[in-house]
Design a protein around this motif. Structure first.
Motif, PDB file in Angstrom:
ATOM      1  N   GLY A   1      20.794  36.161  21.379  1.00  0.00           N
ATOM      2  CA  GLY A   1      19.792  35.181  20.956  1.00  0.00           C
ATOM      3  C   GLY A   1      19.529  34.167  22.062  1.00  0.00           C
ATOM      4  N   VAL A   2      20.599  33.694  22.679  1.00  0.00           N
ATOM      5  CA  VAL A   2      20.449  32.720  23.768  1.00  0.00           C
ATOM      6  C   VAL A   2      19.702  33.372  24.938  1.00  0.00           C
ATOM      7  N   ALA A   3      20.071  34.602  25.266  1.00  0.00           N
ATOM      8  CA  ALA A   3      19.399  35.295  26.372  1.00  0.00           C
ATOM      9  C   ALA A   3      17.914  35.480  26.069  1.00  0.00           C
ATOM     10  N   THR A   4      17.590  35.857  24.817  1.00  0.00           N
ATOM     11  CA  THR A   4      16.186  36.065  24.457  1.00  0.00           C
ATOM     12  C   THR A   4      15.424  34.745  24.496  1.00  0.00           C
ATOM     13  N   ALA A   5      16.043  33.696  23.975  1.00  0.00           N
ATOM     14  CA  ALA A   5      15.403  32.378  23.992  1.00  0.00           C
ATOM     15  C   ALA A   5      15.157  31.934  25.437  1.00  0.00           C
ATOM     16  N   THR A   6      16.093  32.267  26.311  1.00  0.00           N
ATOM     17  CA  THR A   6      15.972  31.914  27.727  1.00  0.00           C
ATOM     18  C   THR A   6      14.791  32.642  28.375  1.00  0.00           C
ATOM     19  N   ALA A   7      14.727  33.946  28.146  1.00  0.00           N
ATOM     20  CA  ALA A   7      13.637  34.735  28.731  1.00  0.00           C
ATOM     21  C   ALA A   7      12.286  34.282  28.179  1.00  0.00           C
ATOM     22  N   ALA A   8      12.270  33.941  26.884  1.00  0.00           N
ATOM     23  CA  ALA A   8      11.022  33.478  26.268  1.00  0.00           C
ATOM     24  C   ALA A   8      10.580  32.162  26.912  1.00  0.00           C
ATOM     25  N   ALA A   9      11.544  31.263  27.143  1.00  0.00           N
ATOM     26  CA  ALA A   9      11.210  29.988  27.786  1.00  0.00           C
ATOM     27  C   ALA A   9      10.659  30.247  29.185  1.00  0.00           C
TER      28      ALA A   9
END
Lengths: 396, 256
Positions: free
Chosen positions: A116-124
């Motif tokens: 989730g953190v990795a996905t949120a990071t890539a989305a940002a």
């Protein structure tokens, strides 16, 4: 009748609602196109190197080697990647692919919160909207990661259905995808789900074994004798194994979360206790009762607390190419503490399962043999939970 | 051939759904009888699954209630066997691939035949994976129902060509559950279905009011309703058969 796609032996396939079929077909076509596109690959390599900090180090753990008295122990340091785990490899690949496909929104499931953190990071990073589904029980176990995701601009949806853990988060993400397909990419976090996800995630994670191979040749001039990684859905393990599959002399060992033991109901060891089934878009091994109801599984590790395993692992098990072994909560916690004290490296509790098994078997090897353990993530997120396990109540 | 085709011989069909064992199998039996008496043309019997990924919150909750009551696939077959002598409306099982696969496909589908279940609806079995169960269904004369969704576009003809029993048209995106408005343009999909098969088609997902049912039946051969009925069962429990019966009558009158 048209043929089923994405099979690994009898496993894999696309067992999903018709509503999603054109979405996975579109994804497969886009992936086939971009994986051969030099520009896409150049962009991805740049993200891997400049943003995620690849290649990750292969560290010779000399104190551990000396202490265990057997094989030389190397640690593949995926915990040093940006966001603290191997999850970023897959997410950067999928987010870039989604962007090329014209998608503006990423959804994901998460267990421990690392994906989730990795996905949120890539989305940002890529200016995309992000929605993460997380079992309510996991939002409590991993409160810090919930905050990190929100800080990164993602919306976190606590999932209260079923056992309120990873499998329910996957189900809810699939439901959300059937609601909204046009602008949304489901950024699945492991080598599981319907084709083409097991292949896409494996390919993006295979950078791990590609690097291990190069790094071992450089330092030892030979391939490792064993590669050990933890397995929930199995993405870091698949990434660690992939480029060694054809090297028959390299033992590939996946460590499953046995929870309180494979002879109890509080376990998540799929290969040890499950049987063939069809769930979450794939045929593979699942923990289930005799009527096919998916079992409520348990592990101290939220990231391994999943009742299934990726179809390619199921296949590697069937053909005897990889071994899958159970590791209990207690063994993993001991390994978590051991690696922290011995090498000054706090591993994720997930990765500690792999460390625990290496500790068991290191002495069966000779000093001229090498074992590589993939440290899939860092353990900061687990400190409060391990303290609680040891009876110490600390607040994050 | 199964009896499914006959269900469409008396005008437009009304197809209600119920989760078996919610709240218990005795109530399920009484609801089935009440549905049959009040004009149901096919009854969809849901076998509960622990993780029903195509269902919205209402049917998910029904699955949880049924499973926590301890109902199993064997219990449901026993119930069907008992009630078959009293009810001659065709039955379709609606469940998930793993329930069938894990029971043993051959054993499950032959027991369908033996107990008098005419069709099988598996929302997580798309066209590409039909081979998993289709040969066994054919062997025992059980129809494997094909689903078509608003996103099926170029797939509609291919799916319709091999359809048997009836074609289940999913009205809208998302999971099961009542919707105030169904705004998908199903006309072109139904036209393509008609061009490729003589098998009837019924629309489900989101329908709850007589008005919606009438509208959906007017463009197809029937309407399927699940969540609205399951909600009633959640509300009235063991007293549900009477209320469900009244509702079925109203809905059947609307689609007629």
């Amino acid at each position: 009748m048209s043929a089923s796609k994405g099979r690994f032996g009898d496993h894999g396939g696309q067992y999903i609602p018709e509503t999603l079929m054109n979405a996975v077909i579109e994804l497969e076509e886009a992936y086939e196109k971009y994986k051969k596109d030099p520009e896409f690959n150049e962009e991805l390599s740049k993200l891997f190197n400049d943003y995620a900090g690849r290649p990750s180090r292969l560290y010779y753990a000399s104190k551990m080697t000396k202490d265990l008295g057997g094989a030389k122990i190397y640690l593949k340091r995926e915990d040093l990647n940006h966001t603290g785990s191997h999850k970023i490899n897959n997410v950067l690949g999928q987010a870039l692919l989604a962007k090329k496909m014209g998608k503006t929104r990423l959804i994901a499931e998460t267990g421990a919160g690392q994906h989730g953190v990795a996905t949120a990071t890539a989305a940002a990073l890529m200016g995309m909207e992000c929605l993460v589904f997380m079992g309510e029980e996991d939002t409590v176990r991993q409160a810090l990661n919930v905050y990190r995701m929100r800080l990164l601009g993602a919306e976190v949806i606590p999932v209260r259905t079923g056992t309120a853990t990873l499998k329910d988060a996957v189900s809810e993400a699939m439901r959300e995808w059937t609601r909204r397909i046009n602008d949304t990419h489901y950024c699945l976090g492991s080598v599981m789900g319907p084709h083409p996800f097991p292949t896409i995630v494996r390919d993006f994670q295979s950078v791990i074994s590609k690097e291990i191979k190069e790094q071992m040749m450089e330092t030892e001039g030979r391939l490792p004798d064993a590669v050990i990684a933890c397995v929930g859905g199995g993405s870091n393990a698949m990434g660690s194994f992939y480029h060694f599959i054809d090297d028959g002399n390299v033992r590939l060992i996946g460590c499953e979360a046995a929870g309180k033991g494979v002879d109890t109901f509080e376990t998540a060891a799929t290969i040890s206790t499950g049987r063939s089934g069809i769930f979450h878009g794939m045929k593979s091994y699942f923990c289930q009762d005799r009527f096919g109801q998916i079992a409520p599984v348990y592990s101290i590790s939220a990231g391994l607390d999943y009742p299934g395993i990726g179809p390619e692992h199921a296949y590697l098990h069937d053909i005897g190419r990889a071994e899958y072994v159970p590791v209990t909560d207690e063994e993993a916690v001991c390994a978590f503490e051991y690696l922290s004290k011995t090498e000054g490296i706090i591993p994720a509790i997930e990765s500690a399962h792999a460390v625990a098994y290496a500790m068991k078997i290191a002495k069966d090897f000779t000093p001229d043999q090498n074992i590589v353990i993939t440290i899939s993530g860092r353990g900061d997120k687990d400190c409060a939970a391990i303290a609680r396990y040891r009876g110490e109540d600390i607040h994050e | 051939m199964s009896d499914i085709g006959k269900a469409f011989e008396n005008g437009k069909a009304f197809i209600p759904f119920i989760t078996c064992g919610d709240p218990d199998l005795d109530t399920t039996c009484r609801i089935i009888k009440s549905m049959a008496e009040n004009g149901a043309d096919i009854i969809e019997l849901g076998i509960p699954f622990s993780d029903p990924t195509a269902e919205g919150p209402v049917i998910q909750a029904a699955n949880e209630r049924a499973l926590s009551g301890g109902v199993t696939t064997d219990d449901i077959f026993d119930m069907v066997r008992r009630i078959r002598g009293e009810v001659d409306v065709p039955f379709a099982f609606m469940t998930y691939a793993n329930v069938v696969y894990s029971y043993g496909s051959e054993k499950f589908i032959s027991t369908c035949r033996e107990t008098g279940v005419d069709a099988l609806i598996l929302p997580d079995l798309p066209f590409e994976e039909k081979g998993e169960f289709a040969p066994v269904c054919r062997k025992f004369g059980v129809d494997l129902i094909s689903l078509i969704a608003p996103t099926s576009s170029n797939r509609v003809a291919m799916i319709a060509k091999e359809a048997e029993g009836f074609v289940y048209i999913v009205s809208s995106l998302g999971v099961t559950g009542t919707r105030s408005v169904i705004d998908s343009d199903l006309g072109p999909i139904i036209k393509t279905v008609r061009e490729n098969t003589s098998v009837p088609c019924a629309i489900g997902f989101g329908i709850s009011t007589p008005g919606q049912a009438a509208e959906m039946a007017s463009i197809s051969d029937g309407a399927i309703v699940g969540s609205a009925i399951v909600k009633m069962i959640a509300q009235y429990g063991k007293d549900a058969p009477r209320y469900v019966g009244e509702y079925i009558k109203k809905m059947k009158d609307a689609v007629r």
